[in-house]
Design an enzyme around this catalytic site. Structure first.
Site, PDB file in Angstrom:
ATOM      1  N   CYS A   1       1.052  -1.248  -0.179  1.00 60.67           N
ATOM      2  CA  CYS A   1      -0.217  -0.047  -0.066  1.00 60.67           C
ATOM      3  C   CYS A   1       0.748   1.091  -0.017  1.00 60.67           C
ATOM      4  O   CYS A   1       0.761   2.495  -1.109  1.00 60.67           O
ATOM      5  CB  CYS A   1      -0.711   0.085   0.763  1.00 60.67           C
ATOM      6  SG  CYS A   1      -2.129  -1.317   1.124  1.00 60.67           S
TER       7      CYS A   1
ATOM      8  N   ARG B   1      -7.619  -4.335  -3.260  1.00 59.78           N
ATOM      9  CA  ARG B   1      -7.446  -3.375  -4.324  1.00 59.78           C
ATOM     10  C   ARG B   1      -8.226  -3.451  -4.876  1.00 59.78           C
ATOM     11  O   ARG B   1      -8.265  -3.491  -6.184  1.00 59.78           O
ATOM     12  CB  ARG B   1      -5.462  -3.470  -4.884  1.00 59.78           C
ATOM     13  CG  ARG B   1      -5.195  -3.710  -3.646  1.00 59.78           C
ATOM     14  CD  ARG B   1      -3.443  -3.717  -3.773  1.00 59.78           C
ATOM     15  NE  ARG B   1      -2.583  -4.776  -2.681  1.00 59.78           N
ATOM     16  CZ  ARG B   1      -2.260  -3.720  -1.839  1.00 59.78           C
ATOM     17  NH1 ARG B   1      -2.202  -2.403  -1.703  1.00 59.78           N
ATOM     18  NH2 ARG B   1      -2.259  -4.388  -0.698  1.00 59.78           N
TER      19      ARG B   1
END
Ligand code: BEZ
Length: 244
Positions: free
Chosen positions: A55, A138
């Site tokens: 991330c 995601r």
């Protein structure tokens, strides 16, 4: 006795649907989505958690390219199932401490939504229990200036996104709208585009007889034409022509 709250699965948003509406607290203040973004494209994306390596690499990459998206009349909006103070602390750490692939001092100026209740994540099908029941996958939602979902891409937790592809999708969607064309495999600005299918036998015949010099037909149902890279980018990246 502790009873686990079992939430019925929300319907997954689909391409062509209106983007589900929500109000949220973010690192840039409160937002009302997608209403606040009317007239602009928005990319709403989720990530599993703050202070995690994949991330962090993604946020640094997206933040470094934010201006490129702005030029294409597109705003970025992030989300994870973390609280506001975790978001703020993580973004400060990124700016102050992380140097990665030549990126440093990276300031994330786009809003990052706090979603501890998972309300927004559930609305957008970002919680996929086979992958993880509390972390968002995601997800990337491309939402047009009218608030319609135009493309959805999902990646699992372990796989960092390809930001060239995300930008390519945005430009391809805008090109399709602007020029009323479709874009073939691996298309990039400057490559040939696909003209709408022949709607009558007459047009099919004309195309095969090659009456339009700009159009090249591989067969009557598969015809392309060239639009120069500059023409595409001029049409899309000029701010004054944007819909308001
Ligand atoms: C990461 O961003 O590094 C990550 C987050 C959740 C699971 C796996 C990786």
């Amino acid at each position: 006795m502790d009873e686990k709250i079992v939430r019925p699965p929300s319907p997954m948003p689909r391409i062509g649907d209106k983007a589900p509406e929500f109000r949220a607290v973010t690192t840039q203040g409160d937002i009302h989505f997608p209403n606040d973004y009317r007239g602009r494209w928005a990319i709403l994306f989720s990530h599993p958690a703050d202070f995690t390596p994949v991330c962090t690499s993604e946020f640094m990459t997206f933040a470094s390219r934010e201006e490129q998206y702005r030029e294409a009349n597109c705003e970025l909006v992030g989300l994870s199932v973390d609280g506001l103070y975790s978001h703020i602390a993580w973004l400060r750490t990124i700016k102050e401490k992380i140097e990665y692939r030549g990126m440093k001092d990276v300031e994330v100026n786009f809003p990052l939504i706090e979603d501890i209740t998972m309300e927004v994540a559930h609305k957008y099908g970002m919680i996929q229990p086979g992958e993880d029941s509390t972390k968002a996958v995601r997800a990337v939602f491309f939402i047009d200036p009218h608030g319609i979902i135009r493309t959805i891409i999902y990646y699992p937790l372990s796989l960092g996104r390809n930001f060239d592809e995300i930008y390519r999708v945005l430009i391809a969607l805008q090109t399709a709208d602007k020029f009323s064309v479709a874009t073939p495999a691996d298309w990039n600005p400057g490559d040939e585009v696909i003209v709408p299918p022949a709607g009558s036998c007459g047009v099919a015949k004309d195309r095969m007889e090659n009456t339009d010099e700009d159009v090249h037909c591989y067969d009557w149902f598969f015809c392309t034409k060239k639009i120069g890279k500059e023409e595409v980018l001029d049409a899309i990246l000029k701010k004054e022509e944007h819909f308001h």
